[in-house]
Design an enzyme around this catalytic site. Sequence first.
Site, short mmCIF file in Angstrom:
data_model
loop_
_atom_site.label_atom_id
_atom_site.label_comp_id
_atom_site.label_asym_id
_atom_site.label_seq_id
_atom_site.Cartn_x
_atom_site.Cartn_y
_atom_site.Cartn_z
N VAL B 95 0.88 -1.18 0.00
CA VAL B 95 0.00 0.00 0.00
C VAL B 95 0.91 1.22 0.00
O VAL B 95 1.89 1.27 0.76
CB VAL B 95 -0.92 0.01 1.25
N TYR B 139 1.08 -9.55 10.07
CA TYR B 139 0.68 -10.92 9.71
C TYR B 139 0.43 -11.78 10.93
O TYR B 139 -0.53 -12.57 10.96
CB TYR B 139 1.75 -11.57 8.82
#
Lengths: 172, 173
Positions: B95, B139
């Site tokens: 991003v 994550y």
Amino acid sequence: MSNFILRKAEPKDVSDILRLIKELAKFEKMEEQVILTEKELLEDGFGDHPFYHCVVAEVPEDKQSSDGYTVVGFAMYYFTYDPWIGKLLYLEDFYVMKEFRGYGIGSDILKVLSETAVKTRCSSMHFIVAEWNKSSIEFYKRRGASDLSDEEGWRLYAIDKDDLLKISAKKR
Amino acid sequence: MHFKVRAAAKEDCKDISRMIMELAVYENMADQVKTSHEDLERDGFSPNPFYECLIAEVPDEHKTKDGYTVVGYALYFYTYSTWKGRSVYMEDLYVMPDFRGKGIGTGLMAKVAQVGVEKQCVRLQLSVLEWNKPSLDFYIAKGAEDLTAKEGWHFLRFHGQTLDTLAKEAPKD
């Protein structure tokens, strides 16, 4: 024994492939983790959209294994993608039955896969090895493999089905 | 900020290529990027694609100072575990810096997870550099487990000259 052939796996080979997968898993002390079935191997490798490709090593009938098998080794691979360099060949599993080692079968399988990689425009052949598996690491390093985990610090992570369901269900 | 996650189309390859290069420049590895947007078009949008890609798009009024509305992407492909069957591998998740902290990364990853589940994948795998703490935290918060630590897996490769040498020695039919 120089008498062996390497060929593309066919649908009839799935039971031999599963047998060899389980033998390799047993060696890696993970036999109970194999939940794949022959039916799935057939559908996933020989259906409309193959998820993998496979090469098998076969010996003549008079050289069969002590249990009567002529398919004595296999390698399973598929194509992956690196956004910086494009297509890669990924070696998922690679195994030769113990009684057939030392005859160059493993070496030839690796060379055939390398040739496939080059012919299909792959920049690299990638795979993973468990760090305690010294004989395999030696086999690969002798042939020029480099360890990206050691050299660049890459670590493998996995998210299992239950957590995938949780991630995909959350609404923004 | 409102954003949309959708499957990439062939026309998005220029934006994907741009963002791949942004990430490489940030990592001081711009000279290592060999793929062009034409390569991405050929490899991702032919009858036999080698990857799939999702992109994150913002409305015109939130476009970047350079005028882009495509602000993030996730590139993934299907792999196969001889133990468990079909898996999905998330190769890249990115991003643009100005658009972080708004749930776009999470949104992209949720869509990859959804696609994976729909395709009957039993897990999602990815790799992270050990020094990349923000990514590791991201994550792990979503349930990722370090298999290098747990099971000792290392990534190896045959690249360039070593691959060519092996290939030349392949037995002839």
